[in-house]
Design an enzyme around this catalytic site. Structure first.
Site, short mmCIF file in Angstrom:
data_model
loop_
_atom_site.label_atom_id
_atom_site.label_comp_id
_atom_site.label_asym_id
_atom_site.label_seq_id
_atom_site.Cartn_x
_atom_site.Cartn_y
_atom_site.Cartn_z
N LYS A 120 -17.65 -17.63 31.21
CA LYS A 120 -17.80 -19.07 30.99
C LYS A 120 -16.83 -19.82 31.90
O LYS A 120 -15.62 -19.80 31.70
CB LYS A 120 -17.51 -19.45 29.54
CG LYS A 120 -17.61 -20.95 29.29
CD LYS A 120 -16.82 -21.39 28.08
CE LYS A 120 -16.76 -22.91 27.96
NZ LYS A 120 -16.15 -23.57 29.14
N GLY A 133 -6.04 -21.37 29.83
CA GLY A 133 -6.15 -22.81 29.62
C GLY A 133 -4.93 -23.35 28.88
O GLY A 133 -3.84 -22.80 28.97
N SER A 134 -5.14 -24.40 28.13
CA SER A 134 -4.05 -25.09 27.45
C SER A 134 -3.61 -24.33 26.20
O SER A 134 -4.32 -23.46 25.68
CB SER A 134 -4.49 -26.49 27.04
OG SER A 134 -5.50 -26.41 26.04
N GLY A 154 -5.93 -22.35 23.61
CA GLY A 154 -5.63 -20.97 23.24
C GLY A 154 -5.54 -20.78 21.74
O GLY A 154 -6.03 -19.77 21.20
N GLU A 198 -3.63 -16.73 28.52
CA GLU A 198 -2.74 -17.18 29.59
C GLU A 198 -2.75 -18.70 29.51
O GLU A 198 -3.74 -19.35 29.85
CB GLU A 198 -3.23 -16.69 30.95
CG GLU A 198 -2.13 -16.69 32.00
CD GLU A 198 -2.23 -17.85 32.97
OE1 GLU A 198 -1.54 -18.87 32.72
OE2 GLU A 198 -2.96 -17.75 33.95
N CYS A 234 -0.54 -23.51 36.42
CA CYS A 234 0.22 -23.07 35.24
C CYS A 234 1.62 -22.62 35.63
O CYS A 234 2.54 -22.68 34.82
CB CYS A 234 -0.52 -21.95 34.52
SG CYS A 234 -0.93 -20.54 35.56
N GLU A 262 4.54 -30.08 29.32
CA GLU A 262 3.82 -29.77 30.55
C GLU A 262 3.27 -31.05 31.17
O GLU A 262 2.63 -31.86 30.50
CB GLU A 262 2.70 -28.78 30.27
CG GLU A 262 2.04 -28.25 31.53
CD GLU A 262 1.07 -27.11 31.26
OE1 GLU A 262 0.90 -26.26 32.13
OE2 GLU A 262 0.47 -27.10 30.16
#
Length: 487
Positions: free
Chosen positions: A178, A230-231, A235, A254, A288, A388
């Site tokens: 995806k 992703g974020s 997650g 991750e 990231c 972030e």
């Protein structure tokens, strides 16, 4: 604007001009059932192939993709009234990175693919023992997990996909891939090259999904493992869905980062400045493992800041489709507004912004273009040093000692990478042991080596990709214990 979706359709919006670039239609849940069933059936046949055969197809894939991404004679794709775009132009229009810089992602993609193919035999071959007792034999096999669901991000889609997709296939798994709604065509091109190389069509399947459909696939009984990049919020949603499913489904995560750098008094300042501007600003800071906060020893602080500002001013903010642009837009207007608010909040509470806004007239409110900014007089009460940013913004804080630098570097809910800039290998080794992060760099940053495990701690995630350990996440150990002589 960013990519958008309703109950049935997903539209990718180009960040630099707000125009629709690509549209995908979502499948029904019954269609997803059939997709997963065909992938599971294909995996049962795929595992009957030998490891050597799968490795050979992996090498063929590298040849095919290299041809697609050949800068001198690239493949092009028809986008109707928008024209024909090569792979770099296609990626540029989906996520906004300058087209000239997109070729670098393809080089990294091929480098990682080549390394993971080259080590596959040593990582996936049976472990045997030379000290077996007479009449006995033991071994440990690495066997595939089954069907792996890979959820990829938009910021470095090709680099992140290659970390898991190709190793998973070579290890004997099927993959449901995806892509992000912002970069849907990256997965399509990836699959095209895999199928051209001989990987079965049903073994690797691309799906475009809404959040509810994503949750449906995560919880599906035919999915054995989920890899998500992703974020932190994303997650947590994936892990919550996996935990709520029947059984005990594995998840690799991750997630975000707030990666620090520490410039010691003995650092090569000129080199550190060049590397750290690139580490903070490349891809508009949307990595990231981008450098998001810098701590500098007080004895070299003023010199470092002056040189850093001068280097940052060399960046050219502009249309990512134009040659000469070195800094494109961030992914969306919403993201740009959040980044500007973080800078504004820091300035209102005492920080100083050193880059005049007049240098970057392209960075207008209501657009996705954000001017690079260097903030000083910052501290850890400010979001810019704790949360972030994911934008071309850096905070630089003065420190009086190694101990203070380490304390501040570790004062974070994230732990992906960190860098230390010094000429002393002994001091680096001592400090590296104290830093809480998955990767510690010496005199470099924002760089992945496929031979090294890519992993994070704290809210930066769980699991590992790349290196020999990357194959461990995509397989399980199966022990064989035989008594051969029963007489």
């Amino acid at each position: 604007m960013s990519s958008s979706f309703d109950l049935h359709v997903q539209t990718t919006i180009s960040p630099h001009n707000g125009q629709a670039y690509h549209v995908e239609t979502y499948p029904a849940s019954s269609d997803l059932d059939r997709t997963l069933e065909s992938a599971a059936q294909s995996q049962k046949e795929w595992i009957k192939t030998t490891l050597d055969e799968r490795i050979a197809k992996g090498r063929k894939f590298i040849e095919k993709f290299s041809a697609f991404a050949n800068r001198e004679a690239p493949a092009t794709y028809d986008h109707g009234p928008l024209g024909h775009h090569n792979l770099a132009e296609e990626l540029c229009n989906q996520m906004g990175r300058p087209a000239d810089q997109c070729w670098g992602e393809f080089r990294g993609f091929i480098q990682r693919a080549t390394y993971m193919v080259n080590i596959a035999e040593s990582c996936l071959s049976d472990v045997t023992f030379s000290d077996n007792q007479p009449g006995f034999s033991r071994s440990i096999k690495r066997v595939p997990l089954g069907v792996i669901f890979v959820i990829a991000p938009w910021n470095y889609p090709y680099l992140v996909m290659i970390n898991s997709v190709l190793p998973a296939l070579i290890a004997g798994n099927a993959v449901i891939l995806k892509p992000s709604p912002q970069t849907p065509l990256t997965a399509v091109r990836f699959k095209e090259a895999l199928n051209d190389a001989g990987f079965p069509a049903d073994l690797i399947q691309v799906v475009h999904l809404s959040p509810p459909l994503t949750r449906y696939v995560v919880q599906h009984q035919l999915v054995d493992f989920v890899v998500f990049t992703g974020s932190v919020a994303g997650g947590k949603a994936i892990e919550t869905a996996a935990v709520a499913a029947d059984g005990f489904k594995g998840v690799g995560l991750e997630l975000g980062g707030k990666d620090p750098a520490y410039v010691r008094a003995d650092a090569d300042l000129k080199d550190a400045v060049i590397q750290l501007v690139d580490g903070a600003m490349y891809n508009a800071g949307q990595s990231c493992c981008a450098v998001e906060r810098i701590y500098v020893h007080e004895s070299v602080y003023d010199s470092f800041v002056n040189e850093y500002v001068n280097e940052t001013k060399k960046l050219v903010l502009g249309e990512p489709t134009s040659k000469g642009t070195t800094l494109g837009p961030v992914i969306s207007i919403t993201s740009a507004e959040r980044i500007r608010q973080q800078v504004s909040s820091a300035v209102q509470t005492g920080a100083r912004a050193l880059i005049p806004e007049i240098l970057y007239p392209k960075a207008e409110p209501g657009t996705a273009f954000v001017a690079p900014q260097v903030l000083v007089d910052v501290n850890h009460s400010m979001d810019v040093m704790k949360e972030e940013t994911f934008g071309p913004i850096i905070g630089i804080q003065k420190v009086s000692s190694d101990a203070k630098a380490i304390e501040l570097m570790n004062d974070s809910e994230y732990g992906l990478t960190a860098s230390i800039w010094t000429k002393s290998l002994d001091d680096f080794s001592t400090l590296a042991d104290q830093v809480q992060a998955g990767t510690i760099f010496l005199n470099r940053c924002d760089s992945l080596d496929p031979a090294l495990a890519w992993t994070g701690i704290k809210n930066s995630g769980r699991g590992v990709s790349l290196s020999k350990f990357g194959y461990d996440q995509l397989t399980r150990a199966k022990s064989i214990n035989m008594r051969i002589n029963t007489a």
